[in-house]
Design a protein around this motif. Structure first.
Motif, mmCIF file in Angstrom:
data_model
loop_
_atom_site.group_PDB
_atom_site.id
_atom_site.type_symbol
_atom_site.label_atom_id
_atom_site.label_comp_id
_atom_site.label_asym_id
_atom_site.label_seq_id
_atom_site.Cartn_x
_atom_site.Cartn_y
_atom_site.Cartn_z
ATOM 1 N N VAL A 46 -36.909 27.205 -39.536
ATOM 2 C CA VAL A 46 -36.789 25.844 -40.044
ATOM 3 C C VAL A 46 -35.789 25.738 -41.188
ATOM 4 O O VAL A 46 -35.027 24.774 -41.270
ATOM 5 C CB VAL A 46 -38.172 25.312 -40.494
ATOM 6 N N ASN A 47 -35.769 26.714 -42.073
ATOM 7 C CA ASN A 47 -34.955 26.587 -43.280
ATOM 8 C C ASN A 47 -33.715 27.475 -43.265
ATOM 9 O O ASN A 47 -33.230 27.898 -44.310
ATOM 10 C CB ASN A 47 -35.793 26.921 -44.515
ATOM 11 N N GLY A 48 -33.198 27.771 -42.089
ATOM 12 C CA GLY A 48 -31.993 28.599 -42.025
ATOM 13 C C GLY A 48 -31.367 28.569 -40.646
ATOM 14 O O GLY A 48 -31.905 27.993 -39.696
ATOM 15 N N PHE A 49 -30.221 29.231 -40.545
ATOM 16 C CA PHE A 49 -29.461 29.245 -39.298
ATOM 17 C C PHE A 49 -29.742 30.495 -38.465
ATOM 18 O O PHE A 49 -29.057 30.717 -37.458
ATOM 19 C CB PHE A 49 -27.960 29.157 -39.606
ATOM 20 N N ASP A 50 -30.720 31.299 -38.868
ATOM 21 C CA ASP A 50 -31.045 32.507 -38.112
ATOM 22 C C ASP A 50 -31.500 32.142 -36.698
ATOM 23 O O ASP A 50 -32.204 31.154 -36.491
ATOM 24 C CB ASP A 50 -32.152 33.300 -38.807
ATOM 25 N N GLY A 51 -31.112 32.948 -35.743
ATOM 26 C CA GLY A 51 -31.512 32.728 -34.354
ATOM 27 C C GLY A 51 -30.553 31.866 -33.571
ATOM 28 O O GLY A 51 -30.639 31.799 -32.343
ATOM 29 N N LEU A 52 -29.613 31.212 -34.246
ATOM 30 C CA LEU A 52 -28.632 30.388 -33.553
ATOM 31 C C LEU A 52 -27.567 31.259 -32.904
ATOM 32 O O LEU A 52 -27.194 32.309 -33.439
ATOM 33 C CB LEU A 52 -27.963 29.416 -34.522
ATOM 34 N N GLU A 53 -27.080 30.830 -31.779
ATOM 35 C CA GLU A 53 -25.974 31.500 -31.122
ATOM 36 C C GLU A 53 -25.109 30.465 -30.414
ATOM 37 O O GLU A 53 -25.558 29.355 -30.139
ATOM 38 C CB GLU A 53 -26.471 32.542 -30.125
ATOM 39 N N PRO A 54 -23.831 30.797 -30.151
ATOM 40 C CA PRO A 54 -22.957 29.823 -29.482
ATOM 41 C C PRO A 54 -23.517 29.417 -28.122
ATOM 42 O O PRO A 54 -23.982 30.270 -27.356
ATOM 43 C CB PRO A 54 -21.628 30.571 -29.340
ATOM 44 N N VAL A 55 -23.506 28.133 -27.840
ATOM 45 C CA VAL A 55 -23.917 27.657 -26.520
ATOM 46 C C VAL A 55 -22.891 28.155 -25.504
ATOM 47 O O VAL A 55 -21.702 27.868 -25.613
ATOM 48 C CB VAL A 55 -23.998 26.123 -26.497
ATOM 49 N N ASP A 56 -23.348 28.927 -24.532
ATOM 50 C CA ASP A 56 -22.462 29.581 -23.560
ATOM 51 C C ASP A 56 -22.806 29.095 -22.160
ATOM 52 O O ASP A 56 -23.901 29.344 -21.654
ATOM 53 C CB ASP A 56 -22.632 31.102 -23.661
ATOM 54 N N LEU A 57 -21.865 28.394 -21.530
ATOM 55 C CA LEU A 57 -22.091 27.841 -20.196
ATOM 56 C C LEU A 57 -21.334 28.614 -19.125
ATOM 57 O O LEU A 57 -21.131 28.112 -18.021
ATOM 58 C CB LEU A 57 -21.660 26.365 -20.163
ATOM 59 N N SER A 58 -20.896 29.836 -19.471
ATOM 60 C CA SER A 58 -20.104 30.588 -18.495
ATOM 61 C C SER A 58 -20.920 30.854 -17.233
ATOM 62 O O SER A 58 -20.476 30.601 -16.125
ATOM 63 C CB SER A 58 -19.605 31.899 -19.107
ATOM 64 N N GLY A 59 -22.169 31.351 -17.415
ATOM 65 C CA GLY A 59 -23.043 31.589 -16.268
ATOM 66 C C GLY A 59 -22.358 32.455 -15.227
ATOM 67 O O GLY A 59 -21.348 33.109 -15.461
ATOM 68 N N SER A 60 -22.867 32.449 -14.046
ATOM 69 C CA SER A 60 -22.227 33.142 -12.930
ATOM 70 C C SER A 60 -21.785 32.112 -11.919
ATOM 71 O O SER A 60 -22.365 31.036 -11.808
ATOM 72 C CB SER A 60 -23.205 34.137 -12.291
ATOM 73 N N GLY A 61 -20.740 32.451 -11.181
ATOM 74 C CA GLY A 61 -20.233 31.508 -10.187
ATOM 75 C C GLY A 61 -21.296 31.135 -9.175
ATOM 76 O O GLY A 61 -21.406 30.007 -8.742
ATOM 77 N N ILE A 62 -22.084 32.134 -8.767
ATOM 78 C CA ILE A 62 -23.187 31.908 -7.839
ATOM 79 C C ILE A 62 -24.436 32.502 -8.473
ATOM 80 O O ILE A 62 -24.412 33.628 -8.964
ATOM 81 C CB ILE A 62 -22.920 32.554 -6.469
ATOM 82 N N SER A 63 -25.516 31.755 -8.459
ATOM 83 C CA SER A 63 -26.741 32.220 -9.111
ATOM 84 C C SER A 63 -27.929 32.079 -8.181
ATOM 85 O O SER A 63 -27.993 31.167 -7.352
ATOM 86 C CB SER A 63 -26.985 31.404 -10.387
ATOM 87 N N ALA A 64 -28.857 33.026 -8.292
ATOM 88 C CA ALA A 64 -30.113 32.966 -7.559
ATOM 89 C C ALA A 64 -31.234 33.327 -8.518
ATOM 90 O O ALA A 64 -31.110 34.254 -9.312
ATOM 91 C CB ALA A 64 -30.098 33.931 -6.379
ATOM 92 N N VAL A 65 -32.332 32.592 -8.445
ATOM 93 C CA VAL A 65 -33.483 32.840 -9.312
ATOM 94 C C VAL A 65 -34.696 33.136 -8.439
ATOM 95 O O VAL A 65 -35.100 32.286 -7.631
ATOM 96 C CB VAL A 65 -33.780 31.624 -10.216
ATOM 97 N N PRO A 66 -35.292 34.338 -8.540
ATOM 98 C CA PRO A 66 -36.446 34.651 -7.704
ATOM 99 C C PRO A 66 -37.689 33.878 -8.123
ATOM 100 O O PRO A 66 -37.833 33.487 -9.277
ATOM 101 C CB PRO A 66 -36.636 36.158 -7.941
ATOM 102 N N THR A 67 -38.571 33.669 -7.178
ATOM 103 C CA THR A 67 -39.824 32.980 -7.456
ATOM 104 C C THR A 67 -40.773 33.899 -8.219
ATOM 105 O O THR A 67 -40.994 35.038 -7.822
ATOM 106 C CB THR A 67 -40.493 32.525 -6.156
ATOM 107 N N THR A 68 -41.307 33.397 -9.319
ATOM 108 C CA THR A 68 -42.294 34.153 -10.102
ATOM 109 C C THR A 68 -43.596 33.376 -10.262
ATOM 110 O O THR A 68 -44.633 33.970 -10.519
ATOM 111 C CB THR A 68 -41.739 34.487 -11.496
#
Length: 409
Positions: A139-161
């Motif tokens: 809450v009181n600091g910038f710790d944990g922030l990272e650049p928003v990265d939308l590179s991702g992969s050209g093709i993506s698959a997410v298995p069912t969990t």
């Protein structure tokens, strides 16, 4: 009265009007700058003590203020990565040196490395978004922030969990009665798989459900007795969950071409019932998605940044961080339409859009400058006339000083 004092007062007035004209110039020059907040000059008198009936003219001093808390109007664009904050809050961005800044300028453009930078070249920061669970904020600091990265992969698959399947089993059927239904799930390579569920009544208030993976044969991946109470509510399993054995990681195969079990699917069945009604599927769904290409991005009003795939799936990647201070107008403005914390602004508090007093995020929109050009032109005319009047005071004092000096001649 001191003639030198009169001249100093005239100079003070000219300096004050010069400062005002400078803010007017900045405001007019930035009237089309995204997220720009107007500057203004406040005047206060400087009074010197009067002695022995002689009046000592003082002067005027100026204090520059910024209308940072005043929100501008919105202009809508065709870019989903353009963002405006409707309400309180600031985007957090960093420069090349990693120093964090606050800004309301949300004209962000995807870069080759997947990051989002605004027109001043500063990178948007956020929190990694995983499994639809909000990350913990410092809450009181910038710790944990990272650049928003939308590179991702050209093709993506997410298995069912995770999956859910709640049905109603007819209570009037005799033992031996069977009914089937199925769910589509995805393996780790994005291939769709069909799991068939067979419900068989074994005794009064007792059933058994068997899950079979139908692919190149039939492989039993789960079996579970179901017990119901007198009201038709599920008693067993007490967890309300059916665990399907590990399932098709990396497309590995066992004999007969059947994918080897690995991983696992947690199937929620807690609302399955046994009532005097025909068999029906009340709820059925599964997470994961097939292999698909990224076609764009979507940012919702809560600041969740998702990759949009051609198959219609949205996969959350980041959540945009917002920051606020107790006195926004006291922030220190710096080049690039940025702000830093000051001693008077109060501490920086982090949060998310739409919560804890923060405004919502509008995707495909930009906040306009809050400068009113007509008002600035009026202020410019006033300052010009006041500057001229103060110059006349200085000129008159100078002329009187010249008369005084010439008395000796």
């Amino acid at each position: 009265m001191s003639l030198y004092g009169t001249m100093r007062t005239g100079v003070s007035g000219m300096n004050a009007q010069s400062n005002r004209l400078s803010t007017v110039a900045d405001n007019i020059a930035n009237s089309s700058t995204v997220g720009y907040k107007k500057a203004s000059v406040q005047f206060s008198s400087m009074i010197l003590p009067t002695t022995n009936g002689a009046y000592n003219s003082g002067g005027v001093e100026t204090d520059v203020r910024y209308s940072i808390s005043s929100q501008g109007t919105f202009s809508y664009t065709t870019s989903t990565t353009d963002m405006a904050i409707n309400g309180d809050g600031f985007f957090v961005v960093t420069g090349a040196d990693g120093t964090p800044y606050l800004t309301r300028a949300g004209s962000f453009v995807p870069q080759e490395d997947g990051t989002l930078k605004n027109t001043a070249g500063y990178t948007l920061m956020g929190y990694k978004y995983d499994s639809n669970v909000d990350p913990t904020i410092v809450v009181n600091g910038f710790d944990g922030l990272e650049p928003v990265d939308l590179s991702g992969s050209g093709i993506s698959a997410v298995p069912t969990t995770e999956a859910i399947l709640n049905v109603n089993l007819p209570n009037g059927e005799a033992p031996g009665f069977q009914q089937k239904t199925s769910l589509k799930v995805f393996d780790s390579q994005g291939s769709s798989r069909l799991i068939e569920f067979t419900y068989e009544k074994t005794a009064a208030n007792d059933w058994t459900v068997t899950a079979v993976e139908v692919e190149g044969g039939t492989t039993v991946v789960a079996t579970q007795p179901l017990t119901f109470d007198a009201a038709g509510k599920l008693l067993t399993p007490a967890s309300g969950q059916l665990v399907i054995d590990g399932y098709m990681i990396n497309g590995a195969e066992v004999g007969g071409g059947v994918p080897a079990p690995a991983g696992g699917i947690a199937l929620e069945i807690g609302n399955t019932t046994q009532l005097a009604s025909p068999f029906s599927v009340e709820e059925g769904d599964a997470n994961g998605n097939a292999a698909s290409k990224v076609k764009g991005y979507e940012i919702d009003e809560a600041g969740i940044v998702s990759l949009a795939y051609e198959n219609g799936d949205l996969v959350p990647q980041y959540r945009v961080a917002l920051a606020s201070v107790q006195s926004p107008d006291e922030l220190n403005p710096v080049a690039g339409n940025l702000y830093t914390q000051s001693n008077s602004s109060g501490v920086i508090v982090m949060g998310y859009a739409g919560s804890s007093g923060f405004g919502s995020i509008i995707s495909g929109a930009l906040e306009d400058s809050n400068v009113d050009v007509a008002e600035e032109l009026t202020a410019m005319i006033e300052s010009q006339r006041n500057y001229t009047a103060n110059s006349k005071v200085f000129q008159t004092g100078s002329e009187l000083m010249e008369v005084l000096v010439n008395l000796k001649r």
